[in-house]
Design a protein around this motif. Structure first.
Motif, PDB file in Angstrom:
ATOM      1  N   GLU A   1       0.842  -1.191   0.000  1.00  0.00           N
ATOM      2  CA  GLU A   1       0.000   0.000   0.000  1.00  0.00           C
ATOM      3  C   GLU A   1       0.876   1.239   0.000  1.00  0.00           C
ATOM      4  OE1 GLU A   1      -3.503  -1.963   2.848  1.00  0.00           O
ATOM      5  OE2 GLU A   1      -2.181  -0.371   3.606  1.00  0.00           O
ATOM      6  N   PHE A   2       0.451   2.254  -0.730  1.00  0.00           N
ATOM      7  CA  PHE A   2       1.138   3.547  -0.697  1.00  0.00           C
ATOM      8  C   PHE A   2       0.210   4.550  -0.025  1.00  0.00           C
ATOM      9  CE2 PHE A   2       2.281   7.735  -2.357  1.00  0.00           C
ATOM     10  CZ  PHE A   2       3.653   7.746  -2.119  1.00  0.00           C
ATOM     11  N   HIS A   3       0.680   5.117   1.089  1.00  0.00           N
ATOM     12  CA  HIS A   3      -0.119   6.083   1.840  1.00  0.00           C
ATOM     13  C   HIS A   3       0.466   7.472   1.639  1.00  0.00           C
ATOM     14  CE1 HIS A   3      -2.509   3.067   4.044  1.00  0.00           C
ATOM     15  NE2 HIS A   3      -1.421   2.330   3.935  1.00  0.00           N
ATOM     16  N   THR A   4      -0.329   8.374   1.119  1.00  0.00           N
ATOM     17  CA  THR A   4       0.149   9.726   0.851  1.00  0.00           C
ATOM     18  C   THR A   4       0.321  10.503   2.149  1.00  0.00           C
ATOM     19  OG1 THR A   4      -2.115  10.536   0.547  1.00  0.00           O
ATOM     20  CG2 THR A   4      -0.910   9.821  -1.430  1.00  0.00           C
ATOM     21  N   ASP A   5       1.256  11.432   2.131  1.00  0.00           N
ATOM     22  CA  ASP A   5       1.423  12.395   3.217  1.00  0.00           C
ATOM     23  C   ASP A   5       0.514  13.575   2.890  1.00  0.00           C
ATOM     24  OD1 ASP A   5       2.486  14.840   4.511  1.00  0.00           O
ATOM     25  OD2 ASP A   5       4.074  13.526   5.252  1.00  0.00           O
ATOM     26  N   SER A   6      -0.559  13.741   3.642  1.00  0.00           N
ATOM     27  CA  SER A   6      -1.582  14.729   3.294  1.00  0.00           C
ATOM     28  C   SER A   6      -1.041  16.149   3.265  1.00  0.00           C
ATOM     29  CB  SER A   6      -2.766  14.627   4.259  1.00  0.00           C
ATOM     30  OG  SER A   6      -2.354  14.851   5.598  1.00  0.00           O
ATOM     31  N   ASP A   7      -0.160  16.482   4.198  1.00  0.00           N
ATOM     32  CA  ASP A   7       0.398  17.835   4.236  1.00  0.00           C
ATOM     33  C   ASP A   7       1.281  18.096   3.020  1.00  0.00           C
ATOM     34  OD1 ASP A   7       0.760  20.314   6.073  1.00  0.00           O
ATOM     35  OD2 ASP A   7       2.814  19.783   5.509  1.00  0.00           O
ATOM     36  N   GLU A   8       2.171  17.143   2.700  1.00  0.00           N
ATOM     37  CA  GLU A   8       3.051  17.317   1.549  1.00  0.00           C
ATOM     38  C   GLU A   8       2.279  17.237   0.231  1.00  0.00           C
ATOM     39  OE1 GLU A   8       6.432  14.782   1.578  1.00  0.00           O
ATOM     40  OE2 GLU A   8       7.078  15.380   3.590  1.00  0.00           O
ATOM     41  N   LEU A   9       1.221  16.421   0.214  1.00  0.00           N
ATOM     42  CA  LEU A   9       0.406  16.353  -0.993  1.00  0.00           C
ATOM     43  C   LEU A   9      -0.318  17.666  -1.244  1.00  0.00           C
ATOM     44  CD1 LEU A   9      -0.762  14.824  -3.372  1.00  0.00           C
ATOM     45  CD2 LEU A   9      -2.485  13.844  -1.835  1.00  0.00           C
ATOM     46  N   GLN A  10      -0.817  18.290  -0.194  1.00  0.00           N
ATOM     47  CA  GLN A  10      -1.450  19.598  -0.356  1.00  0.00           C
ATOM     48  C   GLN A  10      -0.441  20.619  -0.866  1.00  0.00           C
ATOM     49  OE1 GLN A  10      -5.059  20.908   0.706  1.00  0.00           O
ATOM     50  NE2 GLN A  10      -4.073  21.807  -1.081  1.00  0.00           N
ATOM     51  N   ASP A  11       0.805  20.559  -0.352  1.00  0.00           N
ATOM     52  CA  ASP A  11       1.856  21.442  -0.868  1.00  0.00           C
ATOM     53  C   ASP A  11       2.053  21.236  -2.365  1.00  0.00           C
ATOM     54  OD1 ASP A  11       2.460  22.708   1.537  1.00  0.00           O
ATOM     55  OD2 ASP A  11       4.057  21.292   2.065  1.00  0.00           O
ATOM     56  N   LEU A  12       2.096  19.962  -2.786  1.00  0.00           N
ATOM     57  CA  LEU A  12       2.290  19.647  -4.200  1.00  0.00           C
ATOM     58  C   LEU A  12       1.148  20.172  -5.053  1.00  0.00           C
ATOM     59  CD1 LEU A  12       3.800  18.119  -6.472  1.00  0.00           C
ATOM     60  CD2 LEU A  12       2.460  16.084  -5.835  1.00  0.00           C
ATOM     61  N   VAL A  13      -0.086  19.974  -4.583  1.00  0.00           N
ATOM     62  CA  VAL A  13      -1.251  20.449  -5.328  1.00  0.00           C
ATOM     63  C   VAL A  13      -1.232  21.969  -5.455  1.00  0.00           C
ATOM     64  CG1 VAL A  13      -3.772  20.669  -5.248  1.00  0.00           C
ATOM     65  CG2 VAL A  13      -2.695  18.455  -4.782  1.00  0.00           C
ATOM     66  N   ILE A  14      -0.908  22.655  -4.363  1.00  0.00           N
ATOM     67  CA  ILE A  14      -0.821  24.120  -4.414  1.00  0.00           C
ATOM     68  C   ILE A  14       0.246  24.554  -5.412  1.00  0.00           C
ATOM     69  CG2 ILE A  14      -0.152  26.178  -3.090  1.00  0.00           C
ATOM     70  CD1 ILE A  14      -2.915  25.217  -2.381  1.00  0.00           C
ATOM     71  N   ARG A  15       1.385  23.902  -5.356  1.00  0.00           N
ATOM     72  CA  ARG A  15       2.507  24.259  -6.220  1.00  0.00           C
ATOM     73  C   ARG A  15       2.201  24.017  -7.707  1.00  0.00           C
ATOM     74  NH1 ARG A  15       5.775  21.433  -3.694  1.00  0.00           N
ATOM     75  NH2 ARG A  15       6.134  19.645  -5.089  1.00  0.00           N
ATOM     76  N   MET A  16       1.505  22.917  -7.995  1.00  0.00           N
ATOM     77  CA  MET A  16       1.253  22.565  -9.392  1.00  0.00           C
ATOM     78  C   MET A  16       0.058  23.286 -10.004  1.00  0.00           C
ATOM     79  SD  MET A  16       1.936  18.462  -9.893  1.00  0.00           S
ATOM     80  CE  MET A  16       1.349  18.634 -11.596  1.00  0.00           C
ATOM     81  N   PHE A  17      -0.985  23.512  -9.216  1.00  0.00           N
ATOM     82  CA  PHE A  17      -2.263  23.914  -9.799  1.00  0.00           C
ATOM     83  C   PHE A  17      -2.768  25.289  -9.357  1.00  0.00           C
ATOM     84  CE2 PHE A  17      -2.174  19.259  -9.426  1.00  0.00           C
ATOM     85  CZ  PHE A  17      -2.298  18.913 -10.766  1.00  0.00           C
ATOM     86  N   TYR A  18      -2.070  25.953  -8.444  1.00  0.00           N
ATOM     87  CA  TYR A  18      -2.548  27.230  -7.918  1.00  0.00           C
ATOM     88  C   TYR A  18      -1.482  28.311  -8.040  1.00  0.00           C
ATOM     89  CZ  TYR A  18      -6.545  24.829  -5.839  1.00  0.00           C
ATOM     90  OH  TYR A  18      -7.706  24.120  -5.652  1.00  0.00           O
ATOM     91  N   THR A  19      -1.922  29.537  -7.947  1.00  0.00           N
ATOM     92  CA  THR A  19      -1.024  30.697  -7.889  1.00  0.00           C
ATOM     93  C   THR A  19      -1.355  31.501  -6.645  1.00  0.00           C
ATOM     94  OG1 THR A  19      -2.530  32.013  -9.264  1.00  0.00           O
ATOM     95  CG2 THR A  19      -0.751  30.834 -10.391  1.00  0.00           C
ATOM     96  N   GLU A  20      -0.341  32.086  -6.037  1.00  0.00           N
ATOM     97  CA  GLU A  20      -0.540  32.849  -4.795  1.00  0.00           C
ATOM     98  C   GLU A  20      -1.120  34.208  -5.083  1.00  0.00           C
ATOM     99  OE1 GLU A  20       1.750  33.811  -0.590  1.00  0.00           O
ATOM    100  OE2 GLU A  20       2.913  33.174  -2.345  1.00  0.00           O
ATOM    101  N   VAL A  21      -2.062  34.613  -4.246  1.00  0.00           N
ATOM    102  CA  VAL A  21      -2.657  35.944  -4.341  1.00  0.00           C
ATOM    103  C   VAL A  21      -1.813  36.906  -3.519  1.00  0.00           C
ATOM    104  CG1 VAL A  21      -4.707  37.350  -3.891  1.00  0.00           C
ATOM    105  CG2 VAL A  21      -4.960  34.954  -4.636  1.00  0.00           C
ATOM    106  N   THR A  22      -1.291  37.930  -4.153  1.00  0.00           N
ATOM    107  CA  THR A  22      -0.451  38.911  -3.453  1.00  0.00           C
ATOM    108  C   THR A  22      -1.322  40.017  -2.888  1.00  0.00           C
ATOM    109  OG1 THR A  22      -0.093  40.119  -5.522  1.00  0.00           O
ATOM    110  CG2 THR A  22       1.487  38.381  -4.967  1.00  0.00           C
ATOM    111  N   GLU A  23      -0.683  40.979  -2.232  1.00  0.00           N
ATOM    112  CA  GLU A  23      -1.423  42.076  -1.584  1.00  0.00           C
ATOM    113  C   GLU A  23      -2.199  42.898  -2.581  1.00  0.00           C
ATOM    114  OE1 GLU A  23       1.175  44.378   0.775  1.00  0.00           O
ATOM    115  OE2 GLU A  23       1.580  42.788   2.224  1.00  0.00           O
ATOM    116  N   ASN A  24      -1.691  43.039  -3.799  1.00  0.00           N
ATOM    117  CA  ASN A  24      -2.416  43.838  -4.801  1.00  0.00           C
ATOM    118  C   ASN A  24      -3.423  43.006  -5.583  1.00  0.00           C
ATOM    119  OD1 ASN A  24      -0.811  42.308  -6.455  1.00  0.00           O
ATOM    120  ND2 ASN A  24       0.409  44.024  -7.241  1.00  0.00           N
ATOM    121  N   GLY A  25      -3.627  41.731  -5.128  1.00  0.00           N
ATOM    122  CA  GLY A  25      -4.672  40.907  -5.729  1.00  0.00           C
ATOM    123  C   GLY A  25      -4.231  40.120  -6.930  1.00  0.00           C
ATOM    124  N   GLU A  26      -2.955  40.174  -7.287  1.00  0.00           N
ATOM    125  CA  GLU A  26      -2.467  39.453  -8.464  1.00  0.00           C
ATOM    126  C   GLU A  26      -1.843  38.129  -8.061  1.00  0.00           C
ATOM    127  OE1 GLU A  26       0.175  42.074 -10.460  1.00  0.00           O
ATOM    128  OE2 GLU A  26      -1.390  43.494 -11.033  1.00  0.00           O
TER     129      GLU A  26
END
Length: 341
Positions: A316-341
């Motif tokens: 069985e392969f058990h994912t690390d939920s915290d590190e997986l969330q980091d990966l998902v954020i890194r691959m599929f999201y962009t950070e919202v800065t103070e000016n909204g970009e």
């Protein structure tokens, strides 16, 4: 439906090697090349979706570790699966007899940068599986390896959609815009139709073939190509990792080789296999729209987590939920800065 894994040390394990009945990364190899060099117009669709589909997650905003992130709407995510069946891939069957999706890879295509990130998903990843009844409708849920999700539906597009939805669920709801599936029976034929591939081996794999010595360059054709990307010693714990690494090496070599040759008309090469070996919900316009992407084969992503042996003796392969969330954020999201970009 599952093959039992034995956890043995390298010094004491048996030298009896076996081929695990698994479909392989050649499916993704063929499709990457198709996406990169497809020149003809022909529909192979089973469902209609737009050439550049908009993600259902585009309005999603998440808070994570003190930051605010929004889904990257430039992305189109395509799932590639390799399944271990020998019947025509469109054939529907009874639950439990549709085979396993032993190769699961997500390609995330950025329409702005024209680059594609590769995420390889361990076939042993433990998830909540949806079991279908004989009509393909939901019956119940059980826990198991994600590769089994294909078989717990009724085959064909039903199974493809079931795996697609399960991968999306695993990745915290990331939308998957299309899928492309190929069965193991077509591996050798399609590999040879593409002219084979030269691979320089980064480690010794003489248990597969005596010519597979570390540092050597081998030309993979037919059964030899299938063995390289399909083989694993089922008596060795976590042998799936070595197979995934060889699969990555293979796809990297093939893409580089195809690039060096220049654009070729692959549709005429693979069209005899569509329907029997290949199943997709992508139409010709979608495939043509993806023809200019650069695939980042030197930066393949893997799910974070740990391979273990369960109480029943299966790996069985058990994912690390915290590190997986980091990966998902890194691959599929962009950070919202103070000016909204």
């Amino acid at each position: 439906m599952r093959q039992k894994r034995n956890n043995e040390s390298s010094s004491g394990r048996s030298r009896g090697k076996k081929f695990f009945s698994a479909a392989v990364l050649i499916a993704a190899v063929v499709v990457i090349a198709l996406l990169a060099y497809f020149k003809s117009s022909s529909s192979v669709s089973s469902e209609d979706i737009s050439a550049e589909p908009e993600s259902q997650a585009m309005e999603m905003t998440v808070e994570w570790k003190g930051g605010t992130y929004t889904y990257n709407t430039n992305l189109t995510n395509i799932l590639f699966m390799g399944v271990d069946i020998t019947d025509p891939i469109e054939k529907e069957t009874t639950p439990g007899e549709a085979g396993q999706a032993d190769c699961i890879i997500l390609f995330s295509l950025d329409k702005e940068t024209k680059q594609a990130t590769i995420l390889q998903i361990n076939r042993n990843t433990v998830v909540s599986l949806d079991v279908s009844d004989f009509t393909g409708n939901y019956l119940k849920s059980i826990e198991g390896q994600i590769c089994l999700q294909y078989g717990y539906s009724i085959g064909g597009n039903y199974s493809c959609r079931a795996v697609r939805d399960k991968v999306s669920e695993l990745l915290y709801g990331v939308t998957i815009d299309g899928y492309f599936t190929m069965e193991v029976a077509g591996v050798a034929e399609i590999n040879d139709a593409l002219g084979g591939v030269d691979v320089t081996l980064t480690q010794d794999w003489t248990e597969i073939d005596e010519s597979f010595t570390e540092g050597s360059t081998v030309h993979l054709e037919g059964e030899l190509a299938e063995a390289f990307v399909r083989y694993r010693d089922t008596s060795e714990f976590n042998s799936v990792q070595g197979r995934m690494e060889r699969q990555t090496q293979y796809v990297t070599a093939l893409i580089g080789q195809m690039s060096a040759q220049g654009g070729i008309d692959l549709y005429d090469t693979i069209s005899p296999y569509i329907g029997d070996y290949i199943l997709t919900d992508m139409d010709d316009s979608e495939i043509n729209a993806l023809a200019t992407y650069e695939y980042l084969t030197d930066d393949v992503q893997y799910l974070p987590g740990e391979e273990t042996v369960g109480d029943d003796g299966y790996e069985e392969f058990h994912t690390d939920s915290d590190e997986l969330q980091d990966l998902v954020i890194r691959m599929f999201y962009t950070e919202v800065t103070e000016n909204g970009e």
